[in-house]
Design a protein around this motif. Sequence first.
Motif, short mmCIF file in Angstrom:
data_model
loop_
_atom_site.label_atom_id
_atom_site.label_comp_id
_atom_site.label_asym_id
_atom_site.label_seq_id
_atom_site.Cartn_x
_atom_site.Cartn_y
_atom_site.Cartn_z
N LEU A 192 0.76 -1.38 -0.13
CA LEU A 192 0.10 -0.02 0.06
C LEU A 192 0.97 1.31 0.15
O LEU A 192 0.58 2.11 -0.50
CB LEU A 192 -0.77 0.01 1.16
CG LEU A 192 -2.07 -0.70 1.12
CD1 LEU A 192 -3.05 -0.57 2.35
CD2 LEU A 192 -3.02 -0.31 -0.06
N GLU A 193 2.05 1.40 0.67
CA GLU A 193 2.62 2.58 1.07
C GLU A 193 3.39 2.97 -0.24
O GLU A 193 3.81 3.94 -0.47
CB GLU A 193 3.58 2.61 2.12
CG GLU A 193 4.63 1.55 2.06
CD GLU A 193 4.39 0.17 2.54
OE1 GLU A 193 2.99 -0.12 2.69
OE2 GLU A 193 5.18 -0.55 2.55
N GLU A 194 3.65 2.02 -1.17
CA GLU A 194 4.18 2.21 -2.51
C GLU A 194 3.23 2.59 -3.41
O GLU A 194 3.64 3.09 -4.88
CB GLU A 194 5.05 1.11 -2.96
CG GLU A 194 6.32 0.73 -2.17
CD GLU A 194 7.13 -0.36 -2.48
OE1 GLU A 194 7.12 -0.88 -3.49
OE2 GLU A 194 7.99 -0.93 -1.43
N ARG A 195 1.93 2.27 -3.24
CA ARG A 195 1.09 2.57 -4.28
C ARG A 195 0.57 4.21 -4.61
O ARG A 195 1.08 5.01 -3.82
CB ARG A 195 -0.23 1.81 -4.12
CG ARG A 195 -0.21 0.42 -3.97
CD ARG A 195 -1.47 -0.09 -4.00
NE ARG A 195 -1.64 -1.34 -3.88
CZ ARG A 195 -2.61 -1.96 -3.61
NH1 ARG A 195 -3.97 -1.55 -3.67
NH2 ARG A 195 -2.69 -3.36 -3.24
N ARG A 196 0.35 4.62 -5.80
CA ARG A 196 0.00 6.09 -6.09
C ARG A 196 -1.26 6.39 -5.16
O ARG A 196 -2.29 5.69 -5.12
CB ARG A 196 -0.38 6.06 -7.70
CG ARG A 196 -1.14 7.29 -8.01
CD ARG A 196 -0.20 8.40 -8.46
NE ARG A 196 -0.92 9.75 -8.56
CZ ARG A 196 -1.39 10.30 -9.43
NH1 ARG A 196 -0.90 9.89 -10.67
NH2 ARG A 196 -1.84 11.56 -9.72
#
Length: 210
Positions: free
Chosen positions: A144-148
Amino acid sequence: MKIGIIGSGNIGATSARLFVRAGHEVALSNSRGGEGLEELIAELRPKAHATTIEDAARFGEVVLVAIPFGKFRTLPAEGFKGKVVVDTGNYYPQRDGNFAELDNDETTSSELLATHLKGARLVKGFNTIWFEHLATQGDTKLPLEERRAIFIAGDDSQAKEVVARLIEEIGFAAVDTGFLHEGGRLQQPGTAVYNKELAAKEAADLLSAA
Ligand SMILES: NC(=O)c1ccc[n+]([C@@H]2O[C@H](COP(=O)([O-])OP(=O)(O)OC[C@H]3O[C@@H](n4cnc5c(N)ncnc54)[C@H](OP(=O)(O)O)[C@@H]3O)[C@@H](O)[C@H]2O)c1
């Protein structure tokens, strides 16, 4: 889940494709009772159909409003009562005409829509992301933290949870900017996060520094 789409242009059609890909069922509408959406429906069948605005609103457990903001008063409020409504709209005076209460910053476009759609559980969302990025930048395989980031704001926390889950299902991460009045302002045109390609972690850092 059943999702009603009000306005099936850049944002409405792109969202519909992503929702169908994630396994949802969509009812699409436009200003012409659904006429002109045949190609899109053929592409998304059997998970999509075209209909009137009233029926699309009634159909959806979630209803995504993706029409030019200035037209919001034409929406029939009755069918939206009790629904989780995603407001994707942005106020552009050149397109929408001038609204004095927005020009003097008394209120926001989402609050005007919420007042018009009395009884709807309104969440501002999807308004900061360009539709071509929406079409291409989701990735369910990323943590999640790497998603746009897709920003959401609203006063109904359960409604925000429903929208956040949908956002995650289509490969993005929901970043909550707060209540509609204050948080909604943080995601309007011209703000630090508007149309910026931010991962969720960067977005959260940027908002906490603001
Ligand atoms: N484009 C983007 O990348 C983007 C990104 C984020 C947010 N937004 C915001 O999202 C909203 C929609 O933008 P868009 O680019 O998707 O617009 P768009 O491509 O011009 O599509 C607008 C859609 O709304 C329908 N519509 C127009 N007036 C209506 C009415 N009175 N009742 C019901 N439907 C109506 C149109 O139907 P007809 O074809 O029948 O006229 C069309 O299907 C705007 O507020 C925009 O600022 C856009």
